[in-house]
Design an enzyme around this catalytic site. Structure first.
Site, mmCIF file in Angstrom:
data_model
loop_
_atom_site.group_PDB
_atom_site.id
_atom_site.type_symbol
_atom_site.label_atom_id
_atom_site.label_comp_id
_atom_site.label_asym_id
_atom_site.label_seq_id
_atom_site.Cartn_x
_atom_site.Cartn_y
_atom_site.Cartn_z
ATOM 1 N N GLY A 30 -14.825 -17.226 -12.209
ATOM 2 C CA GLY A 30 -15.619 -16.006 -12.648
ATOM 3 C C GLY A 30 -16.977 -16.190 -12.791
ATOM 4 N N TYR A 49 -8.057 -1.886 -21.365
ATOM 5 C CA TYR A 49 -8.827 -2.987 -21.410
ATOM 6 C C TYR A 49 -9.370 -3.489 -22.968
ATOM 7 C CZ TYR A 49 -12.275 -6.714 -20.495
ATOM 8 O OH TYR A 49 -13.146 -7.871 -20.611
ATOM 9 N N LEU A 56 -22.749 -8.310 -18.508
ATOM 10 C CA LEU A 56 -23.377 -9.556 -18.102
ATOM 11 C C LEU A 56 -23.677 -9.525 -16.512
ATOM 12 C CD1 LEU A 56 -20.461 -11.819 -19.632
ATOM 13 C CD2 LEU A 56 -22.876 -11.681 -20.221
ATOM 14 N N ASP A 82 -20.604 9.184 -16.815
ATOM 15 C CA ASP A 82 -21.691 8.342 -17.342
ATOM 16 C C ASP A 82 -21.035 7.147 -17.981
ATOM 17 O OD1 ASP A 82 -24.010 9.337 -16.685
ATOM 18 O OD2 ASP A 82 -24.360 10.514 -18.305
#
Length: 314
Positions: A14, A137, A167, A270
């Site tokens: 990943g 999550y 990231l 948003d």
């Protein structure tokens, strides 16, 4: 960490895991261990237990997770909470029972309340309601943080939890259905350029602010903290600056070399209004990010051209 210590990087393919592997290899670590998801299913406790018993791991970078943007989080909430709870529970517990020296758990800044004061300080955790679009999550990640804290308190382990900001970089996910905003914008502007489209549509109003950290900087911070930090408090990892999504879109447009227009679809969500992390603690520990957004974007786009264009077109 000793250069010959056995280091397991979970999630080595990943965005985060691959950057950690590159960093460790550059530093001269020679005993790195990793497995693909086909070789080792981290949601399977029996497989994870067997792996740790066999391998005798010294250090763990727990970067394996099921991740995605707003679309994926909205459509697969059960997958996100189940898979992440299973992965981190299995790995953290197996690390304890097999005497791993130290473990670093990768969280996310989505653990913070949606309307928390900015910039986000570590102590704001659990002080308000989460952003609904990624709540499953975030709850899984909070459970991972609390699991590390609890094992430290009860068993005397040395597990640390770090909270990276948004990231981007090598091995990013450029799937428009499941990716985060920056790689999605890179792909959208590239395809618009290639297909000579008159405009690119960007979700939302363009006014939310986001902070972006280059993946190799994150990896550097993780290795640094593994060597230099012990404690039960979480540590934010970021650059300490943010940018409006609208401005980001223009920066990506410029990096890609697209000459058309940008249109904002205000019917789309948003997400959180602003997400900037306070990096005072990280800076006080002796680490600062070194890659500017402009420099990182150029690297990320070049990687996309070299490695991902063919894949997304197939």
């Amino acid at each position: 960490m000793d250069k010959h210590a056995k280091i397991y990087v979970a999630g080595h393919r990943g965005l985060v895991g691959s950057a950690i592997v590159r960093r460790l290899e550059r530093e001269g670590y020679t005993n790195l261990v990793y497995r693909t998801s086909k070789e080792l299913d981290l949601t399977d406790k029996i497989q994870v237990d067997h792996f740790f018993e066999q391998q005798k791991i010294d250090y763990v970078f727990l970067a394996a997770a099921k991740v995605g943007g707003i679309v994926a989080n909205n459509e697969y909430p059960a997958d996100f909470i189940r898979d992440n709870l299973l992965i981190q529970t299995n790995v953290i517990d197996a690390a304890y029972r097999n005497n791993v020296t130290k473990l670093l758990f990768l969280g996310s800044t989505c653990i913070y309340p949606k309307l928390a004061p900015q910039p986000l300080k570590e102590e704001y955790l659990l002080t308000g309601l989460l952003e609904p679009t990624n709540e499953p999550y975030a709850i899984a990640k909070i459970a991972g943080i609390k699991m590390c804290e609890s094992y430290n308190r009860q068993y005397g382990t040395k597990y640390i939890s770090v909270m990276p900001t948004n990231l981007y970089g090598e091995n990013d996910n450029f799937d428009l259905h499941t990716s985060h905003v920056l790689p999605a914008l890179i792909r959208k502007f590239h395809e618009a350029k290639e297909n000579k489209q008159p405009f690119v549509e960007v979700w939302g109003t363009g006014t939310p602010k986001r902070e972006f950290l280059y993946s190799d900087d994150l990896a550097d911070a993780c290795v640094y903290l593994m060597d230099n930090y012990e404690g039960n408090e979480i540590v934010n990892i970021g650059v300490g600056e943010d940018i409006e999504i609208g401005q980001l879109a223009h920066l990506v447009k410029e990096t890609v070399g697209y000459n058309g227009e940008i249109q904002f679809d205000t019917s789309k969500p948003d997400g959180t209004p602003r997400k900037l992390v306070d990096v005072t603690k990280l800076n006080s520990l002796g680490w600062k990010a070194s890659t500017s957004l402009e420099e990182g974007l150029k690297k990320a786009y070049q990687w996309f051209l070299d490695n991902a264009v063919q894949k997304v077109n197939s």
